[in-house]
Design an enzyme around this catalytic site. Structure first.
Site, PDB file in Angstrom:
ATOM      1  N   LYS A 205       0.828  -1.212   0.000  1.00 40.73           N
ATOM      2  CA  LYS A 205       0.000   0.000   0.000  1.00 40.73           C
ATOM      3  C   LYS A 205       0.865   1.266   0.000  1.00 40.73           C
ATOM      4  O   LYS A 205       2.093   1.176   0.076  1.00 40.73           O
ATOM      5  CB  LYS A 205      -0.935  -0.027   1.212  1.00 40.73           C
ATOM      6  CG  LYS A 205      -1.894  -1.224   1.242  1.00 40.73           C
ATOM      7  CD  LYS A 205      -2.821  -1.295   0.035  1.00 40.73           C
ATOM      8  CE  LYS A 205      -4.070  -2.106   0.270  1.00 40.73           C
ATOM      9  NZ  LYS A 205      -3.917  -3.566   0.073  1.00 40.73           N
TER      10      LYS A 205
HETATM   11  C1  LIG Z   1      -5.292  -4.418   0.634  1.00 40.69           C
HETATM   12  C2  LIG Z   1      -6.752  -4.418   0.510  1.00 40.69           C
HETATM   13  C3  LIG Z   1      -7.580  -4.885   1.546  1.00 40.69           C
HETATM   14  C4  LIG Z   1      -7.073  -5.585   2.766  1.00 40.69           C
HETATM   15  O1  LIG Z   1      -6.122  -4.956   3.496  1.00 40.69           O
HETATM   16  P1  LIG Z   1      -5.124  -5.857   4.381  1.00 40.69           P
HETATM   17  O2  LIG Z   1      -4.432  -4.839   5.221  1.00 40.69           O
HETATM   18  O3  LIG Z   1      -4.217  -6.564   3.438  1.00 40.69           O
HETATM   19  O4  LIG Z   1      -5.968  -6.792   5.188  1.00 40.69           O
HETATM   20  C5  LIG Z   1      -8.949  -4.783   1.399  1.00 40.69           C
HETATM   21  N1  LIG Z   1      -9.499  -4.270   0.294  1.00 40.69           N
HETATM   22  C6  LIG Z   1      -8.746  -3.841  -0.741  1.00 40.69           C
HETATM   23  C7  LIG Z   1      -9.426  -3.257  -1.931  1.00 40.69           C
HETATM   24  C8  LIG Z   1      -7.360  -3.911  -0.676  1.00 40.69           C
HETATM   25  O5  LIG Z   1      -6.617  -3.518  -1.719  1.00 40.69           O
END
Ligand SMILES: *Cc1c(COP(=O)(O)O)cnc(C)c1O
Length: 386
Positions: A205
């Protein structure tokens, strides 16, 4: 072939990460108590201008808790997008509710026009509740994903959801830093427009804590409930009295230490992402049949992920991905549609069309903030030479 390997999206830890994590270790505050967790909650609150924030283990757990606090139960249905990462949808099943899949618009995000059509034609509004005519479930909430750092059409989605009494959970896991620059929500950040917003600090992210997440809301009571549920629902400080089934969804001080250092660089990361996006866009526009997809007008995007549209290109999506892989450039197709996945193929969906097109034609290309201008040029010239 021995050119440099260019990964799709990797962390950038060249700021104060080591310093703050070392401090957490030196002070021996490495677990779920410690000053960095609170500091991270405060800094996110100030940055996105919410009423508060609750740190949690990851984005997925943040979505799970948001659904519980929104009051979603196994009697209910939740509207979700089909074009997304599956973690946006799985929490609906964790609470025993039924997902109802919706198509996307040009922004990759949930299509508000189809949403309204679905509510009008496939549901009944009775005693303040919207009821799906086929499953007879109450549509209690919607999960709106701000895909790739874009912004969903929140003006329209808010108006439909307001009319039908649907709670909005914004999956802003990919969109920390994205905000409106025009319109009704000018100045509002992705995640702060609905009832709940969730960010993720997973490794890929825009900022990372290794693994981590944050719930935001403008409702202090909801935030207090979320905090309670993420911390084992303890109602008494001394005697281990718990007033409901809670979860151990806390962030650790080690993770938060990393997060504080990352937050210091967030705006710089966005600047780099935007610079590289514009560079790619200009150079790719000169390649026959390829284009880089734009972000919505009237927003400041965080430019998290770049999307190449290969619809008119000489190579199919898979062939492009494999050819680039041979040249040590990592790319990936957009997600397989969730309503076609094994666990969801019998769930209800409404006129999925646009998402199928994107599934055929969209490839994400390297977008890390470690990427120099010459790296971008290398990716583009490699594509040119295919
Ligand atoms: C990364 C992501 C998540 C989940 O986040 P995590 O921290 O990996 O649990 C949920 N929804 C979307 C669209 C994502 O890209």
């Amino acid at each position: 072939m021995n050119q440099k390997f260019i990964p799709l999206s990797v962390p950038n830890l060249k700021g104060n990460e080591l310093k703050y994590v070392s401090h957490a270790i030196q002070t021996e505050w490495v677990s779920t108590a410690g000053p960095y967790v609170e500091q991270m909650e405060k800094e996110i609150t100030d940055y996105v201008k919410s009423a508060g924030a609750v740190a949690c283990q990851n984005g997925t757990s943040g979505l799970h808790i948001s659904l519980i606090v929104a009051g979603v139960t196994n009697q209910d249905a939740v509207i979700v997008p089909t074009l997304t990462f599956i973690a946006a949808v799985n929490p609906v099943k964790y609470v025993g509710a039924e997902p109802i899949f919706m198509d996307c618009d040009e922004s990759f995000c949930l299509d508000p026009i189809k949403l309204e059509k679905y509510c009008e034609t496939e549901c009944e509004f009775r005693n303040g509740s919207l009821i799906d005519k086929v499953t007879h479930k109450v549509i209690k909430a919607i999960i709106v994903v701000h895909v790739f750092g874009n912004m969903a059409d929140m003006e329209k989605i808010k108006s439909v959801c307001g009319k039908y009494n649907i709670k909005i959970i914004e999956d802003a896991t990919e969109a920390l830093g994205t905000y409106y620059t025009q319109g009704t929500y000018k100045g509002k950040f992705a995640g702060t427009i609905g009832d709940f917003g969730v960010y993720s600090f997973n490794g890929n992210k825009i900022i990372t804590t290794g693994g981590g997440g944050m719930i935001v809301s403008n409702d202090k009571e909801n935030l207090a409930k979320a905090k309670h549920l993420t911390t084992q629902a303890k109602s008494d400080d001394l005697n281990f009295i718990h007033d409901e089934v809670g979860y151990n969804y806390r962030m650790t001080n080690l993770q938060a230490a990393l997060g504080i250092a990352q937050l210091e660089q967030l705006e710089t990361f966005i600047e780099i992402k935007e610079r590289n996006y514009r560079l790619y866009k200009e150079k790719i526009s000169k390649i026959d049949g390829l284009k880089l997809v734009s972000f919505r007008k009237g927003i400041r995007s965080n430019f998290w992920f770049y999307s190449l549209d290969v619809q008119d290109y000489k190579l199919k999506k898979e062939d492009l991905i494999h050819s680039l892989q041979k040249n040590r450039i990592q790319t990936r197709p957009i997600w397989g549609l969730i309503n076609e996945q094994k666990s969801y193929k019998y769930s209800r969906s409404f006129r999925i069309e646009k998402a199928k097109e994107f599934w055929r034609n969209i490839v994400n290309i390297p977008c890390s903030t470690n990427l120099s201008e010459s790296d971008v040029e290398l990716v583009v010239s490699t594509i040119k030479n295919l």
